[in-house]
Design a protein around this motif. Structure first.
Motif, PDB file in Angstrom:
ATOM      1  N   LYS A 231      47.496  30.615  42.232  1.00  0.00           N
ATOM      2  CA  LYS A 231      47.047  31.102  41.017  1.00  0.00           C
ATOM      3  C   LYS A 231      47.219  30.249  39.725  1.00  0.00           C
ATOM      4  O   LYS A 231      46.573  29.755  39.041  1.00  0.00           O
ATOM      5  CB  LYS A 231      47.456  32.407  40.493  1.00  0.00           C
ATOM      6  CG  LYS A 231      46.447  33.857  40.860  1.00  0.00           C
ATOM      7  CD  LYS A 231      47.057  34.992  40.296  1.00  0.00           C
ATOM      8  CE  LYS A 231      46.256  36.159  41.417  1.00  0.00           C
ATOM      9  NZ  LYS A 231      46.724  37.556  41.011  1.00  0.00           N
TER      10      LYS A 231
ATOM     11  N   ASP B 131      37.514  42.816  39.403  1.00  0.00           N
ATOM     12  CA  ASP B 131      37.534  41.860  40.571  1.00  0.00           C
ATOM     13  C   ASP B 131      36.999  42.406  41.973  1.00  0.00           C
ATOM     14  O   ASP B 131      37.492  43.598  42.096  1.00  0.00           O
ATOM     15  CB  ASP B 131      38.991  41.258  40.782  1.00  0.00           C
ATOM     16  CG  ASP B 131      39.385  40.608  39.519  1.00  0.00           C
ATOM     17  OD1 ASP B 131      38.708  40.402  38.744  1.00  0.00           O
ATOM     18  OD2 ASP B 131      40.497  40.176  39.536  1.00  0.00           O
TER      19      ASP B 131
ATOM     20  N   ASN C 184      38.424  45.608  44.116  1.00  0.00           N
ATOM     21  CA  ASN C 184      39.766  45.330  44.206  1.00  0.00           C
ATOM     22  C   ASN C 184      40.595  45.774  43.114  1.00  0.00           C
ATOM     23  O   ASN C 184      41.617  46.622  43.098  1.00  0.00           O
ATOM     24  CB  ASN C 184      40.141  43.793  44.524  1.00  0.00           C
ATOM     25  CG  ASN C 184      41.781  43.499  44.649  1.00  0.00           C
ATOM     26  OD1 ASN C 184      42.282  44.199  44.831  1.00  0.00           O
ATOM     27  ND2 ASN C 184      42.330  42.424  43.929  1.00  0.00           N
ATOM     28  N   GLU C 185      40.217  45.398  41.849  1.00  0.00           N
ATOM     29  CA  GLU C 185      41.015  45.854  41.008  1.00  0.00           C
ATOM     30  C   GLU C 185      40.533  45.421  39.237  1.00  0.00           C
ATOM     31  O   GLU C 185      39.352  44.962  39.369  1.00  0.00           O
ATOM     32  CB  GLU C 185      42.555  45.221  40.628  1.00  0.00           C
ATOM     33  CG  GLU C 185      42.324  43.667  40.604  1.00  0.00           C
ATOM     34  CD  GLU C 185      43.552  43.018  40.103  1.00  0.00           C
ATOM     35  OE1 GLU C 185      44.332  43.798  39.417  1.00  0.00           O
ATOM     36  OE2 GLU C 185      43.796  41.893  40.032  1.00  0.00           O
TER      37      GLU C 185
HETATM   38 MG   LIG Z   1      44.046  40.240  41.141  1.00  0.00          MG
END
Ligand SMILES: [Mg+2]
Ligand SMILES: Nc1ncnc2c1ncn2[C@@H]1O[C@H](COP(=O)(O)OP(=O)(O)O)[C@@H](O)[C@H]1O
Length: 364
Positions: free
Chosen positions: A259, A301, A314-315
């Protein structure tokens, strides 16, 4: 042009693992609020929260912003007081709208939103409920499930279940319900901190112990091999969804190093997916915001399995990264909302949510 500029308080830093990212996000927000028409609309005061949770006045905040790095104790002008919020620095009580640019715990989770709510001052982003539910992966998943949103199979775990007397039964249950690979996550972190991929019983136990050291609430999910798509949401009374973006990387999964290391990942905007998939993701993103009571801004996401056309949520991130390289502002720029307009619309939305009349709300 307004008769007198509105006093906006930008608060950033924070007692969170995402402190350094917050400084970069704030630099982007502050830059956009000081450019073009925004320079006449808004008078900014910046406030810095150090890693211990102490608030610092504009002189310190501006220095941190221009250096782009967290302040260390030696950089701060006064002897450090006790950790935590001990009252506002000078100038904060004159703020008419707050703009929190904080990521993760102690900022994205409803805590600072509670402070602003008690003060009766409008603020950018979700309120206490949306922020708190969006932050805690157990609560978030329960809200998504209640709204019928597609998610990969998951199990909520309490750290106490790792005690000798119950740990074997816990591992049996996880292996039986989820299998391998699976992902272990602390419920309240962000930036992939404390997350691990388990491929066998031993790595599952190690991952659970690692996550439990950070949070008593954990989530374990079935692992999927899927593309990662993201959608940005904006709005107060009505929510709008952006074009989709895709995060691409060579690594096995999107961990902390991938990331935040230059060159290890890149974004593709708009994501190269069929229109029907993009439309489905946009609808799901807005449903996800409603499910957790998020408003103002959010990034939702997804995992997308091209072969099966499955799309799982996902979130949700209620204060997503806002650096110049971050997905959220880039998705809006690609959707026809440039950065300067975006930050203006976020402030307009804050005032609308607080019931204020905003003259040019429909034509930002
Ligand atoms: Mg994430
Ligand atoms: N169930 C899963 N299957 C496959 N990869 C996953 C799964 N859950 C998480 N990941 C990987 O871990 C990354 C971080 O997980 P995420 O839940 O988004 O945590 P964070 O809130 O820290 O961003 C994801 O972007 C993805 O690469």
């Amino acid at each position: 042009m307004p008769a007198s500029p509105l006093s906006v308080g930008v608060v950033f830093g924070g007692a969170s693992g995402e402190h350094a990212v917050s400084i970069r996000s704030a630099a982007t927000v502050v830059g956009a609020l000081r450019r073009g028409d925004n320079a006449d609309r808004y008078r900014l005061s910046c406030f810095y929260i150090d890693r211990q949770g102490r608030w610092w006045p504009p002189a310190v905040a501006e220095a941190v912003l221009s250096r782009g790095l967290p302040a260390e104790a030696a950089d701060l002008p006064a002897p450090a007081g006790p950790p935590g919020f001990r009252g506002f620095p000078e100038g904060a009580l004159n703020v008419e709208v707050w703009y929190p640019v904080l990521h993760g715990p102690n900022g994205e989770d409803g805590t600072i939103q509670g402070l602003f709510t008690l003060m009766g001052v409008p603020f950018v982003g979700s309120g206490v409920l949306g922020s708190a539910v969006g932050m805690d992966k157990q609560a978030m998943k329960a809200a998504f499930a209640a709204a019928g949103l597609p998610q990969v199979p998951y199990v909520c775990v309490e750290a106490a279940e790792l005690a000798d007397a119950t740990v074997e039964a816990l591992l049996d249950r996880l292996v039986q319900q989820l299998g391998f690979p699976c992902f272990v996550k602390p419920a309240n972190m962000g930036s992939s901190v404390g997350i691990s991929k388990a491929t066998d019983r031993a790595s599952l136990l190690a991952g659970l112990r690692e996550a439990a050291a950070l949070d008593p609430r954990l989530v374990v999910e079935q692992g999927v091999k899927a593309r990662e798509l993201e959608c940005a949401v904006l709005g107060s009374r009505t929510l709008e969804a952006s074009v989709l973006g895709e995060i691409c990387f060579e690594a096995d999964w999107y961990d902390y190093t991938t990331k935040y290391s230059e060159g290890l990942s890149h974004t593709v905007i708009p994501a190269r997916v069929p229109d029907a998939v993009a439309d489905r993701a946009r609808t799901l993103a807005i449903t996800a915001c409603r499910a957790v009571a998020a408003s103002g801004l959010a990034r939702v996401d997804f995992f997308y399995d091209e072969a099966s056309a499955d799309l799982w949520i996902n979130e949700i991130n209620t204060l997503p990264g806002f650096t110049s390289q971050s997905m959220y502002p880039m998705l809006w720029a690609a959707s026809g909302v440039p950065l300067e307009t975006l930050v203006h619309r976020l402030l307009q939305g804050a005032r609308e949510s607080a019931g204020q009349t905003v003259p040019d709300a429909e034509a930002p």
